[in-house]
Write a protein that holds these residues in place. Structure first.
Motif, PDB file in Angstrom:
ATOM      1  N   GLY A  97       0.935  -1.360   0.116  1.00 14.46           N
ATOM      2  CA  GLY A  97       0.040   0.038  -0.113  1.00 14.46           C
ATOM      3  C   GLY A  97       0.882   1.184   0.051  1.00 14.46           C
ATOM      4  N   GLY A  98       1.404   1.723  -1.224  1.00 22.05           N
ATOM      5  CA  GLY A  98       2.018   2.934  -1.307  1.00 22.05           C
ATOM      6  C   GLY A  98       3.368   2.890  -1.333  1.00 22.05           C
ATOM      7  N   LYS A  99       4.134   3.958  -2.056  1.00 22.41           N
ATOM      8  CA  LYS A  99       5.438   3.928  -2.001  1.00 22.41           C
ATOM      9  C   LYS A  99       6.117   4.266  -0.727  1.00 22.41           C
ATOM     10  N   LYS A 100       5.637   5.080   0.275  1.00 24.42           N
ATOM     11  CA  LYS A 100       6.193   5.378   1.570  1.00 24.42           C
ATOM     12  C   LYS A 100       6.344   3.976   2.330  1.00 24.42           C
ATOM     13  N   ALA A 101       5.201   3.144   2.267  1.00 25.29           N
ATOM     14  CA  ALA A 101       5.556   1.945   3.011  1.00 25.29           C
ATOM     15  C   ALA A 101       6.726   0.946   2.313  1.00 25.29           C
ATOM     16  N   LEU A 102       6.637   1.109   0.933  1.00 22.37           N
ATOM     17  CA  LEU A 102       7.668   0.215   0.395  1.00 22.37           C
ATOM     18  C   LEU A 102       9.065   0.749   0.677  1.00 22.37           C
ATOM     19  N   GLN A 103       9.020   1.972   0.601  1.00 24.75           N
ATOM     20  CA  GLN A 103      10.477   2.745   0.947  1.00 24.75           C
ATOM     21  C   GLN A 103      10.676   2.299   2.525  1.00 24.75           C
ATOM     22  N   ASP A 134     -11.433  -9.172  -4.849  1.00 23.08           N
ATOM     23  CA  ASP A 134     -11.920  -8.200  -5.805  1.00 23.08           C
ATOM     24  C   ASP A 134     -12.221  -6.749  -4.687  1.00 23.08           C
ATOM     25  N   GLN A 135     -12.152  -7.117  -3.430  1.00 19.69           N
ATOM     26  CA  GLN A 135     -12.524  -5.804  -2.626  1.00 19.69           C
ATOM     27  C   GLN A 135     -11.148  -5.561  -1.759  1.00 19.69           C
ATOM     28  N   LYS A 136      -9.877  -6.215  -1.970  1.00 19.79           N
ATOM     29  CA  LYS A 136      -8.755  -5.853  -1.372  1.00 19.79           C
ATOM     30  C   LYS A 136      -8.432  -4.491  -1.838  1.00 19.79           C
ATOM     31  N   ASN A 137      -8.360  -4.071  -3.035  1.00 19.24           N
ATOM     32  CA  ASN A 137      -7.782  -2.687  -3.310  1.00 19.24           C
ATOM     33  C   ASN A 137      -8.561  -1.758  -2.577  1.00 19.24           C
ATOM     34  N   GLY A 138      -9.827  -1.748  -2.613  1.00 17.78           N
ATOM     35  CA  GLY A 138     -10.704  -0.759  -1.811  1.00 17.78           C
ATOM     36  C   GLY A 138     -10.480  -0.756  -0.429  1.00 17.78           C
ATOM     37  N   ILE A 139     -10.379  -1.669   0.092  1.00 13.03           N
ATOM     38  CA  ILE A 139      -9.898  -1.897   1.720  1.00 13.03           C
ATOM     39  C   ILE A 139      -8.559  -1.281   2.103  1.00 13.03           C
ATOM     40  N   MET A 140      -7.636  -1.803   1.177  1.00 12.22           N
ATOM     41  CA  MET A 140      -6.347  -1.273   1.413  1.00 12.22           C
ATOM     42  C   MET A 140      -6.096   0.422   1.210  1.00 12.22           C
ATOM     43  N   LYS A 141      -6.877   0.885   0.158  1.00 11.83           N
ATOM     44  CA  LYS A 141      -7.042   2.280  -0.003  1.00 11.83           C
ATOM     45  C   LYS A 141      -7.742   3.124   0.906  1.00 11.83           C
ATOM     46  N   ALA A 142      -8.936   2.403   1.470  1.00 14.70           N
ATOM     47  CA  ALA A 142      -9.319   3.180   2.505  1.00 14.70           C
ATOM     48  C   ALA A 142      -8.608   3.254   3.765  1.00 14.70           C
ATOM     49  N   ILE A 143      -7.800   2.116   4.015  1.00 16.79           N
ATOM     50  CA  ILE A 143      -6.859   2.271   5.262  1.00 16.79           C
ATOM     51  C   ILE A 143      -5.747   3.300   4.882  1.00 16.79           C
ATOM     52  N   MET A 144      -5.221   3.151   3.839  1.00 20.88           N
ATOM     53  CA  MET A 144      -4.018   4.269   3.549  1.00 20.88           C
ATOM     54  C   MET A 144      -4.637   5.583   3.547  1.00 20.88           C
ATOM     55  N   GLU A 145      -5.784   5.923   3.207  1.00 19.91           N
ATOM     56  CA  GLU A 145      -6.470   7.364   3.160  1.00 19.91           C
ATOM     57  C   GLU A 145      -6.533   7.953   4.563  1.00 19.91           C
ATOM     58  N   THR A 163      -6.981 -17.891  -7.208  1.00 20.19           N
ATOM     59  CA  THR A 163      -7.237 -17.290  -5.619  1.00 20.19           C
ATOM     60  C   THR A 163      -8.515 -16.425  -5.573  1.00 20.19           C
ATOM     61  N   VAL A 164      -9.451 -16.633  -4.422  1.00 18.32           N
ATOM     62  CA  VAL A 164     -10.692 -15.991  -4.392  1.00 18.32           C
ATOM     63  C   VAL A 164     -10.443 -14.876  -3.216  1.00 18.32           C
ATOM     64  N   HIS A 165      -9.677 -15.157  -2.200  1.00 24.14           N
ATOM     65  CA  HIS A 165      -9.182 -14.274  -1.183  1.00 24.14           C
ATOM     66  C   HIS A 165      -7.895 -13.760  -1.090  1.00 24.14           C
ATOM     67  N   GLU A 166      -7.774 -12.849  -0.112  1.00 24.98           N
ATOM     68  CA  GLU A 166      -6.388 -12.209   0.048  1.00 24.98           C
ATOM     69  C   GLU A 166      -6.212 -11.982   1.737  1.00 24.98           C
ATOM     70  N   LEU A 167      -5.157 -11.960   2.040  1.00 23.79           N
ATOM     71  CA  LEU A 167      -4.834 -11.522   3.452  1.00 23.79           C
ATOM     72  C   LEU A 167      -4.202 -10.231   3.415  1.00 23.79           C
ATOM     73  N   ILE A 168      -4.878  -9.194   4.063  1.00 19.20           N
ATOM     74  CA  ILE A 168      -4.250  -7.892   4.407  1.00 19.20           C
ATOM     75  C   ILE A 168      -3.755  -7.767   5.412  1.00 19.20           C
ATOM     76  N   ILE A 169      -2.640  -7.062   5.929  1.00 18.97           N
ATOM     77  CA  ILE A 169      -1.836  -7.141   6.992  1.00 18.97           C
ATOM     78  C   ILE A 169      -1.475  -5.801   7.158  1.00 18.97           C
ATOM     79  N   VAL A 170      -2.059  -5.170   8.229  1.00 24.33           N
ATOM     80  CA  VAL A 170      -1.678  -3.592   8.526  1.00 24.33           C
ATOM     81  C   VAL A 170      -0.872  -3.582   9.776  1.00 24.33           C
TER      82      VAL A 170
END
Length: 225
Positions: A97-103, A186-197, A122-129
């Motif tokens: 999630g984002g360039k800052k996190a990668l750096q 298919d919900q992963k990107n939306g959830i990650m974006k919401a957390i990042m924002e 794959t149908v699901h993903e594990l999001i780790i925060v």
């Protein structure tokens, strides 16, 4: 540079510091650690006159090339292949999630981002925060608003924070909370974006978000239906 992986190391707590020192010598400064416990049955431990073993779990980012070097050191210096020596394994990242996190995770090393990698079918993903303590509700409110059903939290501690602070130019607390959220792909990107924002690196939570592929699940069907 090759693909990125989450390296997870599980060893006895009494030797945890030696592993941490080895990883730092290898240039792996940013890590997250949490305590765990062995699962041997109590009657077996009583019979053998042993005590339950406390474990330490390390989470860090590795590339293919650096993993090969670390693996050799684990086998040669730490004797990790010996019975009871512990285990270290890799899980491929699917997105970060984002360039800052990668750096932050790579400590500003030069890295050429590749296309998102996912396992086929794959149908699901594990999001780790990974976030500063005390921000669970902020993170979960954002995640639920984007369709997440819930999450699991464990307490962890970060190392290498001093170097990270110097690079990022912000104060980063060592005490961390790791939130695990399993969601549909298919919900992963939306959830990650919401957390990042709402709880990203520019907020008090200083959340680092990434996802890992999940090949199968049990227990989510009724919720999703």
């Amino acid at each position: 540079m090759g693909k990125l992986y989450l390296m997870i190391t599980i060893v006895d707590r009494k030797v945890g510091r030696k592993y941490m020192e080895l990883y730092k010598e290898s240039g792996q400064n940013v890590m997250f650690s949490s305590l765990g416990a062995g699962t041997a049955a109590s009657d077996i431990l009583d019979y053998m006159g042993l005590e339950a073993t406390e474990k330490v779990v390390f989470f860090s980012m590795q590339e293919e090339s650096s993993w090969l070097l670390v693996k050799k050191q684990l086998q040669k210096k730490m004797k990790i292949d010996a019975p009871g020596g512990g285990i270290a394994f890799l899980v491929p990242f699917s997105s970060i999630g984002g360039k800052k996190a990668l750096q932050f995770l790579l400590e500003s090393q030069n890295y050429q981002k590749e296309e998102e990698s996912t396992l086929k079918d794959t149908v699901h993903e594990l999001i780790i925060v990974i976030a500063n303590q005390g921000n669970i509700e902020l993170i979960m409110d954002a995640a639920r608003g984007a369709g997440a059903y819930g999450g699991t939290v464990i307490h962890a501690r970060g190392t290498g924070m001093e170097l990270a602070e110097k690079f990022m130019g912000v104060s980063i607390a060592a005490e961390k909370e790791m939130i695990f959220i399993v969601t549909k792909k298919d919900q992963k990107n939306g959830i990650m974006k919401a957390i990042m924002e709402n709880a990203g690196m520019d907020t008090k939570a200083k959340s680092i978000v990434f996802s890992l592929p999940v090949t199968d699940t049990a227990g989510l069907r009724l919720i999703e239906d």
